[in-house]
Design a protein around this motif. Structure first.
Motif, PDB file in Angstrom:
ATOM      1  N   LEU B 155       0.848  -1.184   0.000  1.00 59.35           N
ATOM      2  CA  LEU B 155       0.000   0.000   0.000  1.00 59.35           C
ATOM      3  C   LEU B 155       0.886   1.238   0.000  1.00 59.35           C
ATOM      4  N   GLU B 158       0.546   3.969   2.944  1.00 61.19           N
ATOM      5  CA  GLU B 158       0.959   3.751   4.321  1.00 61.19           C
ATOM      6  C   GLU B 158       2.227   2.910   4.418  1.00 61.19           C
ATOM      7  N   HIS B 160       2.490  -0.161   4.131  1.00 63.98           N
ATOM      8  CA  HIS B 160       2.267  -1.494   4.677  1.00 63.98           C
ATOM      9  C   HIS B 160       2.286  -2.539   3.568  1.00 63.98           C
ATOM     10  N   HIS B 161       2.716  -3.713   3.926  1.00 66.14           N
ATOM     11  CA  HIS B 161       2.733  -4.821   2.977  1.00 66.14           C
ATOM     12  C   HIS B 161       1.626  -5.807   3.316  1.00 66.14           C
ATOM     13  N   TYR B 162       1.178  -6.510   2.315  1.00 65.40           N
ATOM     14  CA  TYR B 162       0.245  -7.598   2.559  1.00 65.40           C
ATOM     15  C   TYR B 162       0.967  -8.868   2.946  1.00 65.40           C
ATOM     16  N   GLU B 163       2.264  -8.831   2.922  1.00 67.72           N
ATOM     17  CA  GLU B 163       3.071  -9.964   3.366  1.00 67.72           C
ATOM     18  C   GLU B 163       2.630 -11.272   2.711  1.00 67.72           C
ATOM     19  N   GLY B 165      -0.097 -12.354   1.544  1.00 61.46           N
ATOM     20  CA  GLY B 165      -1.352 -12.967   1.946  1.00 61.46           C
ATOM     21  C   GLY B 165      -2.439 -12.903   0.895  1.00 61.46           C
ATOM     22  N   LEU B 166      -2.728 -11.707   0.411  1.00 57.46           N
ATOM     23  CA  LEU B 166      -3.912 -11.544  -0.421  1.00 57.46           C
ATOM     24  C   LEU B 166      -3.818 -12.307  -1.731  1.00 57.46           C
ATOM     25  N   GLN B 226      -6.109  -1.122  -5.414  1.00 62.41           N
ATOM     26  CA  GLN B 226      -4.795  -0.892  -4.823  1.00 62.41           C
ATOM     27  C   GLN B 226      -3.717  -0.777  -5.892  1.00 62.41           C
TER      28      GLN B 226
END
Lengths: 384, 384
Positions: B155, B158, B160-163, B165-166, B226
């Motif tokens: 993202l 911010e 941030h990572h989805y690591e 997952g998605l 995204q």
């Protein structure tokens, strides 16, 4: 550090998972929810009423809204209360914090667990939407949450984690779910037999060229569908399960475009104004329908609509306008919606899963008249 | 191990980021896309044509579909080709792998980069949807992907990572995006100036009680929004940027419900059958509109609709039926849609961002007649 927080959150979730703050009554098998829609609370005694009869006007204020809640609590003794947005009318509030305190006071004072979501008017005062939810979750007896806990986004089907990512990016403030445990002492006591979902339907469109109200975004819908899938998997994984799903109820503020589907022939209650949904269809009805567990959706926003109608097996219901400092119709009583879910009994008299969800409205007249009582759902009836 | 894969994927993404496999022409400033919709390919010479004139029937087969592609490639010399689903008609295929090889052969043989998504008929043979995409991405000159690479879900807002997952949970097979680099030697050479999105619109509803076709789910929409946000942020972050966004084009198979908005008065092209969208509106038009960068959506599915219409600033376009083993109308030529984007020039003759997106169709007649040429978008025109 993020991983540590995740682990702690997962630990807390599992270790506390069986102490449901909401639970069906062991004696009656009931769980009763009182929905309060569109209080439009401002400053209390000095905030006058809208759309009341001339004879009522002089003495009518926000305190009438408070008195109506208190009478309803006394009459219905709900297990839980939901405030579905426009709880305060920010534009007229001297201080949004004080207005929220006063607006939710009857639930707090009666020590009734409660939840709230935001409407489109709450943030018009000195608190923005995030601050409003931050204040709400700090209040007593509330079960409201700002957004889903970071570690709750595990995918049961594949065992993958979102690793604390999605929650930080979910749209809006006030997307969360609550589980209602089965009656104490029954095999369902450690299990959610009724699932409540709360979403932030936003305020206004922020998309250039598109006006009107807000809508529920893909990030919120993905959270909802994953949460629903997880809850359904948990319900079915338990040996006491009958391989169905616990019914779900969804609460938010702005009606979905699909509320337009109803007229006198296929609804219960009144439709005295248009459906003020967003100008765009963001597909949440489709997502709800696909999830499969949701039996009813409850909104506010349109004060003089108070109907329920069933579309493709999902009931779409208005709460009906509650607050006196909100538009309404003079002579048309302010009102609230009650939902009561009831657990079934097996041949031995033991509690089994929810067998009926019933609703009615209560009017703010001398008798607190009960109106439009109907069964929204039971497992044996397949709606059209 | 998952983390390691992420790191490798991120490294690859960044290290390869500037070698765009698709790029605007340095001399002409053009980038031309040929859309081939609904080939319905089966077994080649032994697979007969549908809905052709009696005189054509005896000698007409899948090979006519192949010949039409080859003629078009020769005439248009596209920079890129997109096959928008129902590429093969699985039910009639002896072997889906062989059918896909034959169907996409003209692009492969001409060494033209190409992409494909699936329709509702592709998986009716001996490969399921995942296997079809696995085969497609193994072919030469394809840029198709099964689903977004795991590490692409950062993202930007911010950090941030989805690591990882998605991506493992996105619905469907064949959700990906491609970036088209600016002309070589220009300041935009290291930048995507045109963004192409491809989605799997599914086949059929799997929701009990809901029939009809599939739809684009919240997980796909979240990935799209995204990705769009990330691409827009990247475009604007570069000092050469003019603080706009690179235009986006979206390709998938099944038309959105919003395609119903058009009639003769507000579209270019023909509408000779109904709009066979899903029975439910899953909100992808809203998500596209909110993303803000998409100028046009291109679908197939309804073979004898070939119009473009503009709704709220987004063009909704059919490709028009291409394949001979697909229903059509005898005497109504099979056809394809071409899209050409063109970069602008500054006062010094240097290339700047895309200044026009144009489209036309080509008919499979002797002259390969060009039809319905129109400007879909340019930055100076704000559509209604």
């Amino acid at each position: 550090m993020g991983l540590l927080l995740c682990i702690v959150a997962v630990f807390l979730q599992f270790s506390l998972g069986f102490s449901f703050p909401l639970r069906f009554n062991q004696t009656t098998g009931h769980f009763k929810i009182l929905q309060v829609a569109d209080m439009h609370y401002a400053n209390g005694a000095t905030t006058k009423c809208l759309d009341v009869l001339p004879a009522e006007f002089a003495t009518c204020s926000d305190l009438n809204t408070t008195a109506f809640i208190e009478r309803l609590i006394h009459a219905e003794r709900p297990d839980f209360m939901v405030f579905t947005g426009d709880n305060i009318y920010g534009f007229d509030c001297n201080d949004s914090t004080a207005s929220q305190v006063a607006a939710f006071a009857p639930a707090v004072n009666a020590q009734i667990p409660w939840a709230a979501v935001l409407g489109n008017h709450d943030q018009e005062g000195n608190l923005n939407r995030m601050e409003l939810m931050q204040h709400i979750v700090s209040m007593d007896y509330t079960l409201a949450q700002i957004n889903p806990p970071l570690a709750s986004l595990t995918l049961p089907s594949e065992g993958h984690h979102y690793e604390c990512g999605l929650a930080s990016s979910i749209d809006g403030y006030g997307n969360y779910n609550l589980e209602v445990g089965g009656a104490q002492g029954s095999p369902l006591a450690n299990k959610s037999v009724l699932n409540l979902y709360f979403l932030d339907s936003g305020d206004y469109s922020t998309v250039p060229g598109i006006g009107g109200y807000g809508w529920i975004k893909p990030s919120q819908q993905l959270w909802f569908s994953q949460t629903s899938a997880q809850l359904q998997a948990e319900y079915k994984s338990d040996p006491t399960s009958d391989n169905t799903s616990a019914p779900g109820l969804v609460y938010f503020h702005i009606p979905l475009p699909e509320f337009i589907a109803f007229s006198a022939s296929n609804m219960t209650g009144g439709k005295q104004e248009g459906i003020s949904s967003a100008d765009m269809n963001s597909g949440f009805f489709t997502t709800i329908r696909e999830a499969g567990d949701v039996k009813a959706v409850f909104v506010g926003h349109d004060h003089v609509n108070d109907f329920c109608g069933e579309l493709s097996g999902v009931n779409l219901c208005y709460g009906g306008g509650f607050g006196y400092h909100a538009y309404g119709m003079a002579g048309w009583s302010r009102r609230a919606r009650v939902v009561m879910a009831t657990m079934g009994k097996d041949d031995n008299g033991g509690w089994v899963g929810v067998e009926e969800i019933r609703t009615w409205k209560r009017l703010d007249d001398d008798a607190l008249t009960t109106l439009d009582e109907e069964v929204l759902w039971n497992p044996s009836v397949t709606h059209s």
